[in-house]
Enzyme design. Structure first.
Site, PDB file in Angstrom:
ATOM      1  N   HIS A  51      -8.341   1.647  -4.209  1.00 52.74           N
ATOM      2  CA  HIS A  51      -9.339   1.424  -3.156  1.00 52.74           C
ATOM      3  C   HIS A  51      -9.987   2.766  -2.831  1.00 52.74           C
ATOM      4  O   HIS A  51      -9.353   3.626  -2.208  1.00 52.74           O
ATOM      5  CB  HIS A  51      -8.610   0.826  -1.931  1.00 52.74           C
ATOM      6  CG  HIS A  51      -9.458   0.627  -0.726  1.00 52.74           C
ATOM      7  ND1 HIS A  51      -8.925   0.395   0.520  1.00 52.74           N
ATOM      8  CD2 HIS A  51     -10.809   0.612  -0.557  1.00 52.74           C
ATOM      9  CE1 HIS A  51      -9.902   0.251   1.402  1.00 52.74           C
ATOM     10  NE2 HIS A  51     -11.052   0.393   0.770  1.00 52.74           N
TER      11      HIS A  51
ATOM     12  N   MET B 226     -11.902  -5.344   4.719  1.00 51.80           N
ATOM     13  CA  MET B 226     -11.122  -4.507   5.635  1.00 51.80           C
ATOM     14  C   MET B 226     -10.886  -5.267   6.939  1.00 51.80           C
ATOM     15  O   MET B 226     -11.829  -5.737   7.578  1.00 51.80           O
ATOM     16  CB  MET B 226     -11.869  -3.198   5.942  1.00 51.80           C
ATOM     17  CG  MET B 226     -12.059  -2.265   4.754  1.00 51.80           C
ATOM     18  SD  MET B 226     -10.549  -1.871   3.861  1.00 51.80           S
ATOM     19  CE  MET B 226      -9.533  -1.158   5.161  1.00 51.80           C
TER      20      MET B 226
ATOM     21  N   ASP C 270      -4.734   3.952  -1.873  1.00 48.68           N
ATOM     22  CA  ASP C 270      -5.859   4.302  -1.005  1.00 48.68           C
ATOM     23  C   ASP C 270      -6.314   5.734  -1.233  1.00 48.68           C
ATOM     24  O   ASP C 270      -5.544   6.680  -1.016  1.00 48.68           O
ATOM     25  CB  ASP C 270      -5.431   4.156   0.464  1.00 48.68           C
ATOM     26  CG  ASP C 270      -5.280   2.705   0.868  1.00 48.68           C
ATOM     27  OD1 ASP C 270      -6.212   1.923   0.619  1.00 48.68           O
ATOM     28  OD2 ASP C 270      -4.220   2.351   1.423  1.00 48.68           O
TER      29      ASP C 270
ATOM     30  N   MET D  66      -8.953   8.579  -0.007  1.00 45.86           N
ATOM     31  CA  MET D  66      -9.826   8.931   1.125  1.00 45.86           C
ATOM     32  C   MET D  66     -10.377  10.333   0.935  1.00 45.86           C
ATOM     33  O   MET D  66      -9.635  11.237   0.518  1.00 45.86           O
ATOM     34  CB  MET D  66      -9.033   8.887   2.426  1.00 45.86           C
ATOM     35  CG  MET D  66      -8.348   7.548   2.664  1.00 45.86           C
ATOM     36  SD  MET D  66      -7.392   7.582   4.183  1.00 45.86           S
ATOM     37  CE  MET D  66      -6.656   5.947   4.130  1.00 45.86           C
TER      38      MET D  66
ATOM     39  N   MET E 247     -12.168   5.007  -0.809  1.00 45.45           N
ATOM     40  CA  MET E 247     -12.867   5.204   0.465  1.00 45.45           C
ATOM     41  C   MET E 247     -13.549   6.560   0.400  1.00 45.45           C
ATOM     42  O   MET E 247     -13.174   7.513   1.097  1.00 45.45           O
ATOM     43  CB  MET E 247     -11.861   5.128   1.628  1.00 45.45           C
ATOM     44  CG  MET E 247     -11.428   3.698   1.913  1.00 45.45           C
ATOM     45  SD  MET E 247      -9.918   3.602   2.886  1.00 45.45           S
ATOM     46  CE  MET E 247      -8.723   3.729   1.583  1.00 45.45           C
TER      47      MET E 247
ATOM     48  N   SER F 294       0.843  -1.200   0.000  1.00 45.90           N
ATOM     49  CA  SER F 294       0.000   0.000   0.000  1.00 45.90           C
ATOM     50  C   SER F 294       0.879   1.251   0.000  1.00 45.90           C
ATOM     51  O   SER F 294       1.612   1.523   0.951  1.00 45.90           O
ATOM     52  CB  SER F 294      -0.900   0.002   1.236  1.00 45.90           C
ATOM     53  OG  SER F 294      -1.572   1.238   1.295  1.00 45.90           O
TER      54      SER F 294
ATOM     55  N   ASP G 296      -7.144  -6.224   3.736  1.00 48.18           N
ATOM     56  CA  ASP G 296      -6.572  -4.879   3.783  1.00 48.18           C
ATOM     57  C   ASP G 296      -6.562  -4.328   5.207  1.00 48.18           C
ATOM     58  O   ASP G 296      -7.613  -4.002   5.762  1.00 48.18           O
ATOM     59  CB  ASP G 296      -7.378  -3.957   2.854  1.00 48.18           C
ATOM     60  CG  ASP G 296      -6.732  -2.598   2.684  1.00 48.18           C
ATOM     61  OD1 ASP G 296      -5.596  -2.404   3.142  1.00 48.18           O
ATOM     62  OD2 ASP G 296      -7.383  -1.721   2.073  1.00 48.18           O
TER      63      ASP G 296
ATOM     64  N   HIS H  11      -1.228  -1.105  -4.267  1.00 48.26           N
ATOM     65  CA  HIS H  11      -2.511  -0.708  -3.673  1.00 48.26           C
ATOM     66  C   HIS H  11      -2.496   0.801  -3.408  1.00 48.26           C
ATOM     67  O   HIS H  11      -1.558   1.325  -2.806  1.00 48.26           O
ATOM     68  CB  HIS H  11      -2.702  -1.486  -2.367  1.00 48.26           C
ATOM     69  CG  HIS H  11      -4.040  -1.319  -1.722  1.00 48.26           C
ATOM     70  ND1 HIS H  11      -5.154  -2.034  -2.116  1.00 48.26           N
ATOM     71  CD2 HIS H  11      -4.445  -0.516  -0.709  1.00 48.26           C
ATOM     72  CE1 HIS H  11      -6.192  -1.686  -1.362  1.00 48.26           C
ATOM     73  NE2 HIS H  11      -5.787  -0.758  -0.496  1.00 48.26           N
TER      74      HIS H  11
END
Ligand code: DX5
Ligand code: ZN
Length: 217
Positions: free
Chosen positions: A66, A137, A35, A37, A68, A8, A175, A33
């Site tokens: 991913h 998660m 992330d 947000m 979020m 990540s 994850d 990966h």
């Protein structure tokens, strides 16, 4: 079976992204990966589309994005255009999950559904046949470096049996808080993809840690 390993990038040194991405390129990792947000779905902000494009410029491995973020359907096309090969959206943030999955697949990339620790795998029953990945998660989303939630093992087993029963092709990705203490048990329970942030990047030898996650003893 060897897991797919997805470091990540959230835990990387953002001031040296190019060299961090090149380290992943040169390692045994399979995916990167990423992330995203929004400060609404999760209580934190991370990076946006320009940063994903910058990562893509140097990456030789697929970007596993991913999201979020609330109402992720607004941004799936932009993240595809930025270079994503996999896009996961949260079940808890997607009022029209089936439509969003179709939208991602129509772009020719893998579609994943992410579930929070409190979300039961039974909620995937009616979508499992239409997706390529479940991002389970194993911490509450929003931050790297948190402690692995032990209840995840049971969830992986339940999801694996749903996948076998329904003939779904979905891969199970874990994850949050993944390390060499829990990786083997997760793979034995049915995990296909291991995401690891802090465990990789806080090491003095990230490439070696990636190799160890790939080649679990
Ligand atoms: C958490 C993120 C994770 C995070 C994992 O919200 O979805 O991908 O980067 O980091 P570690 O491995 O440090 O828990
Ligand atoms: Zn993630």
């Amino acid at each position: 079976m060897k897991p797919i390993v997805a470091p990540s990038i959230l835990a990387a040194d953002f001031a040296n992204l190019e060299s961090e991405v090149k380290m992943i390129n040169d390692s045994a990792a399979d995916w990167i990966h990423v992330d995203i947000m929004d400060g609404v779905f999760v209580p934190n902000l991370s990076m946006g589309i320009p940063v994903v494009k910058a990562i893509k410029k140097h990456a030789t491995k697929p970007l596993d994005v991913h999201l979020m973020i609330v109402n992720p359907e607004r941004y799936v096309e932009a993240f595809h255009d930025a270079g994503a090969s996999v896009i996961s959206v949260h079940i808890e943030a997607s009022p029209h999950l089936h439509r969003t999955i179709q939208q991602i697949r129509a772009m020719g990339i893998k579609a994943g559904v992410a579930i929070n620790p409190h979300t039961g795998v039974d909620q995937l029953e009616d979508i499992i046949g239409d997706i390529d990945l479940v991002c389970m998660m194993s911490v509450n989303p929003g931050f790297g470096g948190q402690k692995f939630i032990e209840n995840t093992y049971k969830k992986v087993e339940r999801l694996k049996s749903m996948i076998m029963r329904t003939g779904s092709k979905a891969q199970i990705e874990i994850d949050g808080g993944v390390n060499l203490q829990n990786a083997k048990s997760l793979v034995n329970a049915g995990a296909d993809v291991l995401v690891a942030g802090n465990f990789v990047f806080s090491s003095s030898n990230p490439k070696e840690v990636i190799a160890q996650l790939k080649d679990l003893k």
